[in-house]
Design an enzyme around this catalytic site. Sequence first.
Site, PDB file in Angstrom:
ATOM      1  N   GLU A  30       3.090  38.329  65.230  1.00 38.30           N
ATOM      2  CA  GLU A  30       1.661  38.273  65.533  1.00 38.30           C
ATOM      3  C   GLU A  30       0.813  38.828  64.399  1.00 38.30           C
ATOM      4  OE1 GLU A  30      -1.352  39.680  69.151  1.00 38.30           O
ATOM      5  OE2 GLU A  30       0.720  40.397  69.091  1.00 38.30           O
ATOM      6  N   GLU A  88      -5.251  37.988  77.472  1.00 32.92           N
ATOM      7  CA  GLU A  88      -5.079  39.349  76.960  1.00 32.92           C
ATOM      8  C   GLU A  88      -6.463  39.941  76.679  1.00 32.92           C
ATOM      9  OE1 GLU A  88      -1.616  41.053  74.176  1.00 32.92           O
ATOM     10  OE2 GLU A  88      -3.353  40.409  73.020  1.00 32.92           O
TER      11      GLU A  88
END
Length: 273
Positions: A155, A256
């Site tokens: 990520e 998220e």
Amino acid sequence: MGFTDQRFNVNLSILFTELPLLERPAAAAAAGFTAVELWWPWVDSPVPGQAELDALQHAIEEAGVQLTGLNFYAGQLPGPDRGALSVPGEESERFRANIDVAARFAASLGCTALNALYGNRVEGVDPAEQDALALENLVLAARAADRIGAVLLIEALNRPESPLYPLVSAPAAVEVVDKVNEATGLGNARFLMDLYHLSMNGEDPPAVIERFAAKTGHVQIADNPGRGAPGTGSLPLEDLLDQLTKAGYDGWVGLEYKPGERPSAEAFDWLAR
């Protein structure tokens, strides 16, 4: 096209955190979701007791939701840390101890995506030394993921909120993805594209999607500014997700984002049932 054509899951490490961990899967199910994802839930323990693992597995199974994503141990997250795998010494060892534990837990619930956060730069340590250690640990993680039929996610975060994290652009994260795949020959390392982080970095999300959709293994969203629900900021999230779909991405989209001052159960009014 639009939000109704996406498969959304709920990140239980940022939503429903007003509830105890074991109550969150059922709360997500009650809100209408069939899938959830998690950061590593035991921030102080890369190797928790079997009873803790079993209790969380039971809570997820009883709620009837699918675990579709799990982070490896990443240090104090939320908190000052942004991963452990590139941090020499104890943190690297804790990450390695966690690899098989996380993979076994993921496998027990049919989870096929494991996210490995890179870790912050450490003052006084040569970045090249950290990068070499990171590659060693990512290779171990990729092999463990492969054994359970999972992908390894890498990520990009954002520089304003994570100034010591070296992967703060899509190209930087994808470069690591490519290095891991070259080192293992497995091809199971993939880019985790978080549209909020791209926006915070000042990147051009449509251009990133066009360039890297084929290497993307998971997508996460929050609006910007504020990291709130879609519609609370100015990111054209619906259009960006449509572009991802047209580019061939058909995986889960992780929610998220922060619910704000309201209960998490009330933070999904942007999404038609």
